[in-house]
Design a protein around this motif. Structure first.
Motif, PDB file in Angstrom:
ATOM      1  N   ASP A 180       0.804  -1.220   0.000  1.00 16.80           N
ATOM      2  CA  ASP A 180       0.000   0.000   0.000  1.00 16.80           C
ATOM      3  C   ASP A 180       0.840   1.273   0.000  1.00 16.80           C
ATOM      4  OD1 ASP A 180      -2.190  -1.674   0.166  1.00 16.80           O
ATOM      5  OD2 ASP A 180      -2.410  -1.450   2.334  1.00 16.80           O
ATOM      6  N   ALA A 181       2.149   1.129  -0.184  1.00 18.78           N
ATOM      7  CA  ALA A 181       3.051   2.270   0.012  1.00 18.78           C
ATOM      8  C   ALA A 181       2.761   3.432  -0.921  1.00 18.78           C
ATOM      9  CB  ALA A 181       4.501   1.820  -0.165  1.00 18.78           C
ATOM     10  N   PHE A 182       2.223   3.165  -2.113  1.00 17.60           N
ATOM     11  CA  PHE A 182       2.034   4.233  -3.091  1.00 17.60           C
ATOM     12  C   PHE A 182       0.655   4.871  -3.019  1.00 17.60           C
ATOM     13  CE2 PHE A 182       4.908   1.062  -5.229  1.00 17.60           C
ATOM     14  CZ  PHE A 182       6.078   1.687  -4.806  1.00 17.60           C
ATOM     15  N   LEU A 183      -0.154   4.434  -2.057  1.00 19.19           N
ATOM     16  CA  LEU A 183      -1.442   5.088  -1.856  1.00 19.19           C
ATOM     17  C   LEU A 183      -1.234   6.376  -1.064  1.00 19.19           C
ATOM     18  CD1 LEU A 183      -3.635   1.988  -0.901  1.00 19.19           C
ATOM     19  CD2 LEU A 183      -3.393   3.081  -3.145  1.00 19.19           C
ATOM     20  N   PRO A 184      -1.966   7.430  -1.356  1.00 14.15           N
ATOM     21  CA  PRO A 184      -1.794   8.705  -0.638  1.00 14.15           C
ATOM     22  C   PRO A 184      -2.442   8.649   0.746  1.00 14.15           C
ATOM     23  CG  PRO A 184      -3.542   8.915  -2.264  1.00 14.15           C
ATOM     24  CD  PRO A 184      -2.959   7.537  -2.454  1.00 14.15           C
ATOM     25  N   PRO A 213       7.361   4.018  10.610  1.00 17.77           N
ATOM     26  CA  PRO A 213       6.551   3.741   9.411  1.00 17.77           C
ATOM     27  C   PRO A 213       6.758   4.780   8.320  1.00 17.77           C
ATOM     28  CG  PRO A 213       5.238   3.424  11.388  1.00 17.77           C
ATOM     29  CD  PRO A 213       6.537   4.040  11.829  1.00 17.77           C
ATOM     30  N   LYS A 214       6.891   6.050   8.698  1.00 18.78           N
ATOM     31  CA  LYS A 214       7.091   7.112   7.713  1.00 18.78           C
ATOM     32  C   LYS A 214       8.362   6.874   6.914  1.00 18.78           C
ATOM     33  CE  LYS A 214       7.435  12.155   7.284  1.00 18.78           C
ATOM     34  NZ  LYS A 214       7.434  13.440   8.027  1.00 18.78           N
ATOM     35  N   ASP A 215       9.456   6.548   7.597  1.00 23.36           N
ATOM     36  CA  ASP A 215      10.715   6.309   6.897  1.00 23.36           C
ATOM     37  C   ASP A 215      10.660   5.030   6.078  1.00 23.36           C
ATOM     38  OD1 ASP A 215      12.055   8.597   7.599  1.00 23.36           O
ATOM     39  OD2 ASP A 215      13.004   7.733   9.364  1.00 23.36           O
ATOM     40  N   TYR A 216       9.963   4.014   6.595  1.00 24.03           N
ATOM     41  CA  TYR A 216       9.836   2.752   5.852  1.00 24.03           C
ATOM     42  C   TYR A 216       9.097   2.996   4.535  1.00 24.03           C
ATOM     43  CZ  TYR A 216       8.672  -2.116   4.831  1.00 24.03           C
ATOM     44  OH  TYR A 216       8.541  -3.347   4.223  1.00 24.03           O
ATOM     45  N   LEU A 217       7.976   3.701   4.603  1.00 25.54           N
ATOM     46  CA  LEU A 217       7.197   4.004   3.402  1.00 25.54           C
ATOM     47  C   LEU A 217       7.970   4.921   2.462  1.00 25.54           C
ATOM     48  CD1 LEU A 217       3.781   4.577   5.185  1.00 25.54           C
ATOM     49  CD2 LEU A 217       4.288   2.704   3.593  1.00 25.54           C
ATOM     50  N   LEU A 218       8.674   5.901   3.030  1.00 22.87           N
ATOM     51  CA  LEU A 218       9.425   6.845   2.203  1.00 22.87           C
ATOM     52  C   LEU A 218      10.519   6.122   1.422  1.00 22.87           C
ATOM     53  CD1 LEU A 218       9.938   9.753   1.335  1.00 22.87           C
ATOM     54  CD2 LEU A 218      11.383  10.028   3.367  1.00 22.87           C
ATOM     55  N   GLY A 219      11.189   5.169   2.061  1.00 23.57           N
ATOM     56  CA  GLY A 219      12.229   4.412   1.369  1.00 23.57           C
ATOM     57  C   GLY A 219      11.677   3.661   0.167  1.00 23.57           C
ATOM     58  N   ILE A 220      10.506   3.057   0.324  1.00 29.15           N
ATOM     59  CA  ILE A 220       9.876   2.327  -0.782  1.00 29.15           C
ATOM     60  C   ILE A 220       9.457   3.292  -1.881  1.00 29.15           C
ATOM     61  CG2 ILE A 220       7.876   0.921  -1.428  1.00 29.15           C
ATOM     62  CD1 ILE A 220       8.018  -0.295   1.401  1.00 29.15           C
ATOM     63  N   ARG A 221       8.842   4.405  -1.500  1.00 31.24           N
ATOM     64  CA  ARG A 221       8.380   5.373  -2.494  1.00 31.24           C
ATOM     65  C   ARG A 221       9.542   5.968  -3.298  1.00 31.24           C
ATOM     66  NH1 ARG A 221       3.640   9.154   0.188  1.00 31.24           N
ATOM     67  NH2 ARG A 221       1.955   7.604   0.089  1.00 31.24           N
ATOM     68  N   LEU A 222      10.586   6.384  -2.615  1.00 28.14           N
ATOM     69  CA  LEU A 222      11.701   7.006  -3.323  1.00 28.14           C
ATOM     70  C   LEU A 222      12.462   5.983  -4.165  1.00 28.14           C
ATOM     71  CD1 LEU A 222      13.112   9.566  -0.737  1.00 28.14           C
ATOM     72  CD2 LEU A 222      11.498   9.937  -2.615  1.00 28.14           C
ATOM     73  N   GLY A 223      12.546   4.744  -3.689  1.00 26.84           N
ATOM     74  CA  GLY A 223      13.185   3.713  -4.495  1.00 26.84           C
ATOM     75  C   GLY A 223      12.453   3.515  -5.811  1.00 26.84           C
ATOM     76  N   ARG A 241       2.878  11.201  -8.864  1.00 26.78           N
ATOM     77  CA  ARG A 241       1.565  10.588  -8.638  1.00 26.78           C
ATOM     78  C   ARG A 241       1.680   9.079  -8.487  1.00 26.78           C
ATOM     79  NH1 ARG A 241       0.031  14.418 -12.511  1.00 26.78           N
ATOM     80  NH2 ARG A 241       0.148  12.835 -14.168  1.00 26.78           N
ATOM     81  N   ARG A 242       2.536   8.457  -9.272  1.00 23.75           N
ATOM     82  CA  ARG A 242       2.664   6.996  -9.217  1.00 23.75           C
ATOM     83  C   ARG A 242       3.208   6.505  -7.876  1.00 23.75           C
ATOM     84  NH1 ARG A 242       3.830   3.712 -14.675  1.00 23.75           N
ATOM     85  NH2 ARG A 242       2.423   4.836 -16.067  1.00 23.75           N
ATOM     86  N   VAL A 243       3.941   7.356  -7.182  1.00 23.35           N
ATOM     87  CA  VAL A 243       4.488   6.916  -5.898  1.00 23.35           C
ATOM     88  C   VAL A 243       3.766   7.561  -4.715  1.00 23.35           C
ATOM     89  CG1 VAL A 243       6.745   6.390  -6.893  1.00 23.35           C
ATOM     90  CG2 VAL A 243       6.336   8.660  -5.901  1.00 23.35           C
ATOM     91  N   GLY A 244       2.593   8.159  -4.982  1.00 20.28           N
ATOM     92  CA  GLY A 244       1.747   8.576  -3.877  1.00 20.28           C
ATOM     93  C   GLY A 244       1.730  10.041  -3.536  1.00 20.28           C
ATOM     94  N   PHE A 255      12.270  14.586  -2.457  1.00 22.78           N
ATOM     95  CA  PHE A 255      13.270  13.782  -3.169  1.00 22.78           C
ATOM     96  C   PHE A 255      14.648  14.430  -3.048  1.00 22.78           C
ATOM     97  CE2 PHE A 255      15.733  12.226  -6.688  1.00 22.78           C
ATOM     98  CZ  PHE A 255      15.275  10.947  -6.956  1.00 22.78           C
ATOM     99  N   THR A 256      14.711  15.735  -3.287  1.00 27.93           N
ATOM    100  CA  THR A 256      15.990  16.439  -3.245  1.00 27.93           C
ATOM    101  C   THR A 256      16.602  16.385  -1.850  1.00 27.93           C
ATOM    102  OG1 THR A 256      15.228  17.938  -4.984  1.00 27.93           O
ATOM    103  CG2 THR A 256      17.122  18.644  -3.674  1.00 27.93           C
ATOM    104  N   ARG A 257      15.761  16.588  -0.829  1.00 22.89           N
ATOM    105  CA  ARG A 257      16.273  16.576   0.541  1.00 22.89           C
ATOM    106  C   ARG A 257      16.803  15.204   0.923  1.00 22.89           C
ATOM    107  NH1 ARG A 257      12.156  18.699   2.670  1.00 22.89           N
ATOM    108  NH2 ARG A 257      11.095  16.870   3.559  1.00 22.89           N
ATOM    109  N   ARG A 258      16.113  14.150   0.555  1.00 21.57           N
ATOM    110  CA  ARG A 258      16.507  12.810   0.986  1.00 21.57           C
ATOM    111  C   ARG A 258      17.574  12.189   0.080  1.00 21.57           C
ATOM    112  NH1 ARG A 258      14.574   8.962   4.703  1.00 21.57           N
ATOM    113  NH2 ARG A 258      13.650  10.820   5.645  1.00 21.57           N
ATOM    114  N   VAL A 259      17.489  12.413  -1.221  1.00 19.75           N
ATOM    115  CA  VAL A 259      18.423  11.780  -2.161  1.00 19.75           C
ATOM    116  C   VAL A 259      19.680  12.620  -2.343  1.00 19.75           C
ATOM    117  CG1 VAL A 259      18.693  10.932  -4.539  1.00 19.75           C
ATOM    118  CG2 VAL A 259      16.508  10.627  -3.334  1.00 19.75           C
ATOM    119  N   GLY A 260      19.540  13.929  -2.248  1.00 18.91           N
ATOM    120  CA  GLY A 260      20.692  14.805  -2.398  1.00 18.91           C
ATOM    121  C   GLY A 260      20.767  15.503  -3.734  1.00 18.91           C
TER     122      GLY A 260
END
Length: 304
Positions: A180-184, A213-223, A241-244, A255-260
């Motif tokens: 369910d990670a990509f659901l908003p 949970p927030k970091d777990y979901l964020l890792g899946i979404r950004l991946g 939109r595809r990742v929520g 994305f910029t803050r977490r990925v760099g």
């Protein structure tokens, strides 16, 4: 009852210690072994008891039963005293280790200083890794420190998978969250979908994955966002939109803050131009291609 002891100790140099984890020693012992301690150490030791039974006492605490398969955590500065039951003896394997990465493994729950005795469901996986370390410990091995360092990482993963109080892949809620990670949805809404309070979900994910949970979901979404950016020509808003994320500007900032780097910059770095453009349906993460299915390069010959 007879006893057998095989032990090797190592002294990694300053460069090898930069690997984050280094192995300081490995041992394989069985039989009516003598008691250990009371003593303290300046490094960590994982003792895997694969058969037999005995006891453990930490500091002034109570005496704890040790019934194989079990793990003993010996941590720096903590007094410990343990040994096998003379009537049964036990079979143990131990690995001494240290390094800056231990703090991260502890925060993630892979090392548990507060649980000196941890029941295991099966000691086979951890013992296999210890055997690898023992084989790498042959004298004259030029890759001794690097091989054993890599194996300590593997050992901590194997011990986490072998814990009797958890399924090998963590709490069953994790696959459901990934699905369910990509659901908003907010964390509270995810919890409600699983019949849990927010606190219960946080506790389950922290215990299983070592993060919120927030970091777990964020890792899946950004991946997944990275995969779409690298392997498709979808606009940034469509990727978001595809990742929520309904707001592409918020997605880009996150994305910029977490990925760099910004999503556009990541695509420039990782994407490859394909004649006719990429498909907008890259392979799903759960269905990766295998080597024998990989397309051949034009003109590539087969085996002779």
């Amino acid at each position: 009852m007879s006893k057998h002891t095989w032990v090797r100790y190592f002294t990694p140099g300053p460069v090898h210690r930069k690997l984050g984890l280094v192995c300081l020693g490995v041992g394989l012992q069985y039989g009516d072994l003598p008691d250990v301690g009371p003593r303290t150490l300046d490094h960590h030791v994982a003792v895997v008891v694969s058969s037999g039974r005995g006891w453990f006492r930490g500091g002034g605490g109570p005496v704890l039963d040790v019934v194989a398969p079990a793990l003993l955590w010996l941590v720096p500065g903590a007094v410990h005293h343990y040994g096998p039951d003379p009537a049964t003896g036990w079979d143990e394997a131990f690995v001494d280790f240290t390094g800056s990465a231990v703090a991260a493994y502890t925060e993630l729950g892979y090392v548990q200083p507060e649980r000196p005795v941890v029941p295991l469901s099966d000691a086979t996986g951890p013992r296999t890794v210890v055997t690898r370390i023992a084989r790498a410990a042959r004298r004259g091995n030029p890759m001794l420190e690097v091989e054993t360092s890599a194996a300590v990482h593997d050992l901590l993963v194997a011990l986490r998978r072998a814990r009797a109080d958890m399924a090998p892949d963590g709490d069953p809620v994790l696959p459901a969250l990934a699905r369910d990670a990509f659901l908003p949805l907010s964390v509270a809404e995810h919890a409600a979908r699983h019949g849990m309070t927010t606190a219960e979900l946080r506790s389950a994910v922290r215990r299983a994955a070592g993060c919120s949970p927030k970091d777990y979901l964020l890792g899946i979404r950004l991946g997944r966002a990275k995969e779409l950016l690298a392997a498709t020509e979808l606009p940034i808003a469509a990727v978001a939109r595809r990742v929520g994320y309904d707001d592409p500007a918020y997605f880009s900032r996150l994305f910029t803050r977490r990925v760099g780097v910004a999503p556009v910059r990541f695509r420039d770095q990782q994407g490859r131009t394909a004649p006719g453009g990429w498909s907008d349906r890259p392979p799903e993460p759960g269905d990766p291609p295998v080597a024998e299915d990989a397309p051949r390069a034009p003109g590539a010959g087969g085996p002779g």
